[in-house]
Design a protein around this motif. Structure first.
Motif, PDB file in Angstrom:
ATOM      1  N   GLY A 119       0.808  -1.220   0.000  1.00 20.33           N
ATOM      2  CA  GLY A 119       0.000   0.000   0.000  1.00 20.33           C
ATOM      3  C   GLY A 119       0.831   1.254   0.000  1.00 20.33           C
ATOM      4  O   GLY A 119       0.301   2.363  -0.043  1.00 20.33           O
ATOM      5  N   TRP A 120       2.167   1.117   0.067  1.00 20.09           N
ATOM      6  CA  TRP A 120       3.069   2.254   0.089  1.00 20.09           C
ATOM      7  C   TRP A 120       3.649   2.479  -1.292  1.00 20.09           C
ATOM      8  O   TRP A 120       4.191   1.560  -1.889  1.00 20.09           O
ATOM      9  CB  TRP A 120       4.204   2.028   1.084  1.00 20.09           C
ATOM     10  N   GLY A 121       3.538   3.733  -1.788  1.00 22.37           N
ATOM     11  CA  GLY A 121       3.984   4.004  -3.145  1.00 22.37           C
ATOM     12  C   GLY A 121       4.883   5.209  -3.283  1.00 22.37           C
ATOM     13  O   GLY A 121       5.005   5.762  -4.380  1.00 22.37           O
ATOM     14  N   GLN A 122       5.529   5.630  -2.192  1.00 24.60           N
ATOM     15  CA  GLN A 122       6.425   6.772  -2.269  1.00 24.60           C
ATOM     16  C   GLN A 122       7.708   6.399  -3.031  1.00 24.60           C
ATOM     17  O   GLN A 122       8.066   5.219  -3.133  1.00 24.60           O
ATOM     18  CB  GLN A 122       6.789   7.233  -0.861  1.00 24.60           C
ATOM     19  N   PRO A 123       8.420   7.384  -3.567  1.00 23.76           N
ATOM     20  CA  PRO A 123       9.682   7.085  -4.264  1.00 23.76           C
ATOM     21  C   PRO A 123      10.662   6.313  -3.395  1.00 23.76           C
ATOM     22  O   PRO A 123      11.347   5.402  -3.878  1.00 23.76           O
ATOM     23  CB  PRO A 123      10.209   8.467  -4.638  1.00 23.76           C
ATOM     24  N   GLU A 124      10.753   6.671  -2.103  1.00 26.14           N
ATOM     25  CA  GLU A 124      11.671   5.946  -1.242  1.00 26.14           C
ATOM     26  C   GLU A 124      11.215   4.500  -1.030  1.00 26.14           C
ATOM     27  O   GLU A 124      12.043   3.592  -0.845  1.00 26.14           O
ATOM     28  CB  GLU A 124      11.840   6.659   0.105  1.00 26.14           C
ATOM     29  N   ASP A 125       9.881   4.260  -1.072  1.00 27.49           N
ATOM     30  CA  ASP A 125       9.382   2.892  -0.949  1.00 27.49           C
ATOM     31  C   ASP A 125       9.764   2.076  -2.188  1.00 27.49           C
ATOM     32  O   ASP A 125      10.157   0.902  -2.077  1.00 27.49           O
ATOM     33  CB  ASP A 125       7.863   2.909  -0.769  1.00 27.49           C
ATOM     34  N   ARG A 126       9.664   2.704  -3.344  1.00 29.32           N
ATOM     35  CA  ARG A 126      10.044   2.010  -4.579  1.00 29.32           C
ATOM     36  C   ARG A 126      11.555   1.733  -4.607  1.00 29.32           C
ATOM     37  O   ARG A 126      11.992   0.657  -5.036  1.00 29.32           O
ATOM     38  CB  ARG A 126       9.643   2.850  -5.791  1.00 29.32           C
ATOM     39  N   ALA A 127      12.338   2.719  -4.129  1.00 32.37           N
ATOM     40  CA  ALA A 127      13.787   2.499  -4.096  1.00 32.37           C
ATOM     41  C   ALA A 127      14.154   1.366  -3.146  1.00 32.37           C
ATOM     42  O   ALA A 127      15.060   0.568  -3.424  1.00 32.37           O
ATOM     43  CB  ALA A 127      14.484   3.794  -3.685  1.00 32.37           C
ATOM     44  N   ARG A 128      13.469   1.285  -2.023  1.00 35.88           N
ATOM     45  CA  ARG A 128      13.762   0.214  -1.059  1.00 35.88           C
ATOM     46  C   ARG A 128      13.433  -1.160  -1.628  1.00 35.88           C
ATOM     47  O   ARG A 128      14.177  -2.124  -1.440  1.00 35.88           O
ATOM     48  CB  ARG A 128      12.976   0.461   0.227  1.00 35.88           C
ATOM     49  N   SER A 129      12.294  -1.255  -2.331  1.00 35.33           N
ATOM     50  CA  SER A 129      11.928  -2.554  -2.927  1.00 35.33           C
ATOM     51  C   SER A 129      12.924  -2.937  -4.024  1.00 35.33           C
ATOM     52  O   SER A 129      13.282  -4.115  -4.178  1.00 35.33           O
ATOM     53  CB  SER A 129      10.499  -2.490  -3.474  1.00 35.33           C
ATOM     54  N   ALA A 130      13.395  -1.938  -4.795  1.00 38.42           N
ATOM     55  CA  ALA A 130      14.381  -2.240  -5.831  1.00 38.42           C
ATOM     56  C   ALA A 130      15.684  -2.729  -5.212  1.00 38.42           C
ATOM     57  O   ALA A 130      16.320  -3.664  -5.703  1.00 38.42           O
ATOM     58  CB  ALA A 130      14.632  -0.994  -6.685  1.00 38.42           C
ATOM     59  N   ALA A 131      16.096  -2.093  -4.086  1.00 39.15           N
ATOM     60  CA  ALA A 131      17.319  -2.519  -3.426  1.00 39.15           C
ATOM     61  C   ALA A 131      17.200  -3.934  -2.857  1.00 39.15           C
ATOM     62  O   ALA A 131      18.207  -4.636  -2.721  1.00 39.15           O
ATOM     63  CB  ALA A 131      17.663  -1.528  -2.314  1.00 39.15           C
ATOM     64  N   ALA A 132      15.991  -4.359  -2.508  1.00 40.11           N
ATOM     65  CA  ALA A 132      15.792  -5.695  -1.968  1.00 40.11           C
ATOM     66  C   ALA A 132      15.772  -6.756  -3.053  1.00 40.11           C
ATOM     67  O   ALA A 132      15.792  -7.960  -2.739  1.00 40.11           O
ATOM     68  CB  ALA A 132      14.487  -5.737  -1.160  1.00 40.11           C
ATOM     69  N   GLY A 133      15.683  -6.350  -4.354  1.00 39.44           N
ATOM     70  CA  GLY A 133      15.707  -7.321  -5.435  1.00 39.44           C
ATOM     71  C   GLY A 133      14.434  -7.404  -6.241  1.00 39.44           C
ATOM     72  O   GLY A 133      14.309  -8.256  -7.125  1.00 39.44           O
ATOM     73  N   PHE A 134      13.470  -6.545  -6.007  1.00 40.88           N
ATOM     74  CA  PHE A 134      12.218  -6.575  -6.757  1.00 40.88           C
ATOM     75  C   PHE A 134      12.431  -5.934  -8.131  1.00 40.88           C
ATOM     76  O   PHE A 134      13.185  -4.970  -8.275  1.00 40.88           O
ATOM     77  CB  PHE A 134      11.110  -5.834  -6.007  1.00 40.88           C
ATOM     78  N   ASP A 135      11.733  -6.502  -9.140  1.00 43.34           N
ATOM     79  CA  ASP A 135      11.768  -5.937 -10.492  1.00 43.34           C
ATOM     80  C   ASP A 135      10.707  -4.866 -10.692  1.00 43.34           C
ATOM     81  O   ASP A 135      10.906  -3.932 -11.470  1.00 43.34           O
ATOM     82  CB  ASP A 135      11.569  -7.055 -11.524  1.00 43.34           C
ATOM     83  N   HIS A 136       9.581  -5.019 -10.041  1.00 40.31           N
ATOM     84  CA  HIS A 136       8.443  -4.107 -10.226  1.00 40.31           C
ATOM     85  C   HIS A 136       7.830  -3.798  -8.866  1.00 40.31           C
ATOM     86  O   HIS A 136       8.000  -4.550  -7.896  1.00 40.31           O
ATOM     87  CB  HIS A 136       7.381  -4.722 -11.156  1.00 40.31           C
ATOM     88  N   HIS A 137       7.063  -2.686  -8.830  1.00 42.08           N
ATOM     89  CA  HIS A 137       6.438  -2.220  -7.586  1.00 42.08           C
ATOM     90  C   HIS A 137       4.988  -1.849  -7.902  1.00 42.08           C
ATOM     91  O   HIS A 137       4.730  -0.881  -8.620  1.00 42.08           O
ATOM     92  CB  HIS A 137       7.199  -0.992  -7.043  1.00 42.08           C
ATOM     93  N   LEU A 138       4.044  -2.595  -7.371  1.00 43.95           N
ATOM     94  CA  LEU A 138       2.622  -2.339  -7.584  1.00 43.95           C
ATOM     95  C   LEU A 138       1.988  -1.910  -6.267  1.00 43.95           C
ATOM     96  O   LEU A 138       2.231  -2.527  -5.229  1.00 43.95           O
ATOM     97  CB  LEU A 138       1.902  -3.586  -8.111  1.00 43.95           C
ATOM     98  N   THR A 139       1.179  -0.843  -6.312  1.00 44.68           N
ATOM     99  CA  THR A 139       0.468  -0.394  -5.117  1.00 44.68           C
ATOM    100  C   THR A 139      -0.956  -0.945  -5.142  1.00 44.68           C
ATOM    101  O   THR A 139      -1.555  -1.153  -6.197  1.00 44.68           O
ATOM    102  CB  THR A 139       0.413   1.140  -5.069  1.00 44.68           C
ATOM    103  N   LYS A 140      -1.458  -1.236  -3.972  1.00 46.73           N
ATOM    104  CA  LYS A 140      -2.825  -1.744  -3.827  1.00 46.73           C
ATOM    105  C   LYS A 140      -3.792  -0.581  -3.832  1.00 46.73           C
ATOM    106  O   LYS A 140      -3.468   0.489  -3.284  1.00 46.73           O
ATOM    107  CB  LYS A 140      -2.953  -2.525  -2.519  1.00 46.73           C
TER     108      LYS A 140
END
Length: 829
Positions: free
Chosen positions: A776-797
């Motif tokens: 449910g979090w879609g801030q730029p820093e949230d997307r950067a954190r998911s990318a650093a963890a290894g995610f390819d894409h980031h979808l918000t609910k």
């Protein structure tokens, strides 16, 4: 102030006499005034009774009693009443005093006229008959008439500006008459009258005259004589020591000289020599005593000055510290002298009341500035502080000379003397208008927050109701395919509405925290307007409203964020539609002004009240009438518009003639126009994407309904899907099932989505697995954190299914072998 007014007269004596000892002396002298008047009244009353009820035999048997004439006793009695009336100083007694003094003055003038003109007006025996064999039976002596004339004039002048200077001198002048008479009686003079063969001044009259003079001298607490008699100064000390000697010693020497001459102890020349020598010795001793006192006073004063200078230095140092503290706290000081009503105030205190530092601020002006609704409470607090030793604390509103209203906090304390009489009030003032306004702003914000939460609950319940109803229809075994399709449309439409509400809330939060950034590009104005109109079309069409567009001819290119610019226009259009009646009209116009773009949204709806206009763009702000409308929003739409406009470097203004007059919103975007003939960059067409192939998919979400519903949607697309409900299960299924795509919820129990992604990337043979973060979090820093963890894409609910389909249609990921370092991943936009 009533309490201060009542205390002014009682404080006159204390205001004139500073020390306790001086005040005690002054009270003793003033108590002599009614005592003198009473003694004179008793003597004169007794003499009047003797004249009224006596006869000729009584006059012949006791001539020493009847030597005081009836008219003399009557005039002196009038003066005694006048003296008492002046001392009491009540309105009726003041009038009686003036009348009595006036009658005595008239009688003395008439009697002196008889002596001067050799007339007999008959006033000497008007009430009683004098059987004495004198030349003028019953007539008051000229000395006594002159005394009555002077004293009556003095009593009538008391309280006037001229009387403040003349009354003591008139009393002194009149005092010479009883002193001459007493000297005559002491030295056995044959006659003390100014007329040869006239009647003598009676001893009773002499005593009454002397008492009236003493009462007149001690009548006024602020007279020079009173100050001199009670003062602790050097002058008062010398006067109290020398005055008895100055009066008594010459009198005694004169008596001794007269007695020596009569007894033939020495001749008249020797007697006068002795008198002169005695007086010379007396005055020499007086000079010596005065000089000694002055020398002693100088030594004492020098020592006192040293202590005073040291104390003053300490006071100056403390005062400077106090002034720094007061200036820092913006506290104004004030001091009220209760006896006079005089107010002393600092420059900051005057500033708190809107008065310049060099201007005068009176106590009456200070009270007059208090609003009438607060005055009664403030006066009650002041009355209580004057009546008993309690602190004065009040908070009230005042009106400045410029008409503005301010809040003042005033604190003070009453200073009492040893007799528990209030002397002064001292205190401080503080302008707390800003604090009050901040409190009111907080209260208004709290009310708006409550209204917002209530509205939010209403807005969320509205779509939830048809969703639950559509779900109930779908579970019904008798529902037709058309009804099932209708229910699915309702669920999709209401879920999209809820997503828009959440998007607005997230956007306004990002703008408030400065986390929202723009992605500007060159776009056509008409294209952005079409997008906004299409977004607002359902609301406009539902109310059968008429939209009028006034756009410039020809292409008009802008350098803006197309998504956010369309959101600005859509929110303004939706706002105009919501607060306009059915079949109403809405006008949207745009024009170029140099490099600036000016947009104007106008409607003929409910309008905006004047007191609402200044805060129409604040968070959660809505007009009261808007809250009663069924289609009212959350109160964040215009705040979001303002934030987006300011992010573009522009301004927005609202205007309305009032309720029922419609409203106009004007948006100005400087440097938004693109004059060069630039080609509009076409977005890549996603319609040509690779057709979705059958893939193996992992769905991990601790919300079982969410996981199962997404699994079913993917299975309907022909994919093989496994589901997991916690992090450990998701990791185990991923390593065993080896999916092509894994949708991982971030907030899972036992192991969160970030940890699951890191472990998958660290496992052998998992390099080609595409990981999609669900959150449910879609801030730029949230997307950067998911990318650093290894995610390819980031979808918000809630999930955008078109975006999900685009992700599924992408080619497989080129992974890394086991043990290779994991490269950073870029979150999709």
């Amino acid at each position: 102030m009533p309490a201060v007014t009542r205390l002014v007269r009682s404080q006159q004596l204390q205001a004139a006499i500073p020390t306790l000892l001086e005040a005690r002396r002054a009270r003793v002298l003033q108590r002599l005034v009614p005592a003198c008047a009473l003694m004179v009244a008793l003597v004169c009353g007794a003499m009047l009774g003797a004249w009224l009820f006596g006869d000729a035999n009584a006059e012949l048997r006791s001539p020493f009693i009847y030597i005081m004439k009836f008219n003399t006793a009557f005039m002196l009695l009038l003066l005694a009443v006048a003296l008492f009336g002046r001392w009491r100083d009540a309105p009726m007694l003041r009038t009686a005093s003036l009348v009595c003094a006036g009658v005595a003055l008239v009688l003395s003038v008439l009697t002196l006229s008889q002596y001067a003109l050799h007339l007999n007006l008959g006033i000497d025996e008007a009430l009683v008959r004098d059987h004495s064999a004198t030349r003028f039976p019953g007539r008051t002596s000229p000395l006594t008439c002159g005394y009555v004339l002077i004293v009556a004039t003095a009593f009538m002048l008391i309280g006037t500006r001229l009387g403040a200077r003349l009354v003591p001198w008139l009393i002194f002048l009149a005092g010479g008459v009883p002193l001459v008479a007493l000297g005559g009686y002491a030295y056995h003079a044959p006659d003390v009258s100014l007329t040869q063969g006239g009647p003598v001044v009676a001893l009773q009259s002499t005593i009454c005259q002397l008492l009236l003079c003493l009462g007149g001298l001690f009548l006024r607490a602020d007279s020079d004589l009173m100050r001199l008699a009670v003062s602790e100064s050097l002058a008062g000390s010398v006067a109290r020591r020398l005055m008895p000697l100055a009066v008594g010693l010459p009198t005694l020497l004169g008596f001794l000289v007269v007695m020596g001459q009569r007894s033939r102890l020495f001749s008249g020349a020797l007697g006068w020599a002795l008198l002169v020598a005695g007086c010379a010795l007396f005055f020499a001793a007086a000079v010596w005593l005065t000089t000694s006192l002055l020398l002693r006073e100088e030594k004492t004063r020098a020592a006192t000055d040293l202590r005073r200078l040291d104390a003053e230095a300490q006071v100056v140092d403390g005062r400077q510290r106090l002034q720094i503290a007061l200036a820092t706290a913006k506290l104004g000081t004030w001091e009220l002298v209760i006896a006079t009503g005089e107010l002393e105030s600092s420059a900051q205190c005057k500033a708190n009341f809107g008065v310049a530092a060099e201007a005068e601020l009176s106590y009456e002006a200070m009270l007059g500035s208090i609003l009438s609704s607060d005055q009664a409470a403030v006066l009650a607090v002041i009355e209580r502080a004057l009546a008993q030793p309690v602190d004065y604390n009040a908070e009230y509103r005042i009106r400045w000379p410029d008409g503005s209203i301010h809040w003042i906090v005033a604190s003070g304390r009453t200073l009492f003397d040893a007799g528990a009489r209030p002397q002064r009030m001292v205190g401080v003032t503080l302008d707390v208008t800003e604090r009050r306004q901040a409190e009111e702003t907080l209260r208004r914000a709290d009310r708006q927050k409550d209204e917002f939460l209530a509205t939010l609950a209403h807005e969320l319940r509205n779509p939830l109701a048809p969703i639950r109803q559509a779900a109930q229809i779908a579970r019904s075994g008798t529902a037709t395919p058309a009804q099932l399709n209708w229910g699915l449309d309702v669920i999709d439409r209401q879920a999209a509405h809820m997503a828009l509400l959440l998007d607005d809330l997230l956007d306004i939060s990002r703008i408030t925290r400065g986390r929202l950034s723009l992605r500007k590009e060159v776009v056509e104005l008409a294209a952005v307007v079409d997008t906004a109109v299409e977004t607002a079309r359902p609301v406009i069409s539902a109310k059968h409203q008429h939209l009028h567009l006034e756009l410039p001819q020809g292409p008009l290119r802008l350098n803006v964020d197309p998504l956010r610019f369309a959101q600005i226009l859509a929110n303004l259009l939706t706002n105009a539609a919501k607060y306009s009646d059915a079949n109403g009209h809405i006008w949207l116009s745009a024009r170029a002004d140099g490099d600036s773009l000016i947009l104007r949204m106008r409607d003929a709806g409910m309008g905006i009240e004047a007191d609402v206009l200044p805060r129409i763009f604040t968070m959660f702000s809505q007009a009261r009438i808007a809250l009663d409308r069924s289609d009212g929003g959350l109160g964040i739409g215009l705040a979001l518009v303002k934030g987006l406009v300011e992010l573009h470097g522009g301004t927005i203004a609202a205007d309305s003639p009032g309720l029922g007059g419609g409203s106009t919103f004007t948006v100005t975007l400087p440097q938004a126009m693109i004059r060069e003939a630039l080609a509009i960059a076409a977005a890549p067409d996603s319609s040509g994407a690779v057709a979705t192939r059958r893939q193996r998919v992992l769905v991990a979400d601790d919300n079982k309904d969410a996981a199962d519903s997404l699994r079913m949607i993917l299975e309907l697309g022909g994919h093989e899907v496994r589901a997991a409900n916690d992090g450990e299960e998701a990791l185990a299924v991923a390593l065993d099932f080896r999916p092509d795509v894994a949708f991982l919820d971030i907030g899972m129990p036992k192991m969160n989505g970030f940890e699951v992604a890191r472990r998958i990337r660290g496992a052998a043979g998992a390099g080609e697995m595409r990981l999609v973060a669900l959150t449910g979090w879609g801030q730029p820093e949230d997307r950067a954190r998911s990318a650093a963890a290894g995610f390819d894409h980031h979808l918000t609910k809630p999930i955008d299914f078109d975006e999900m389909a685009a992700i599924m249609a992408r080619p497989p990921r080129s992974g890394t072998s086991s043990g290779d370092p994991v490269s950073p991943y870029t979150a999709s936009t």
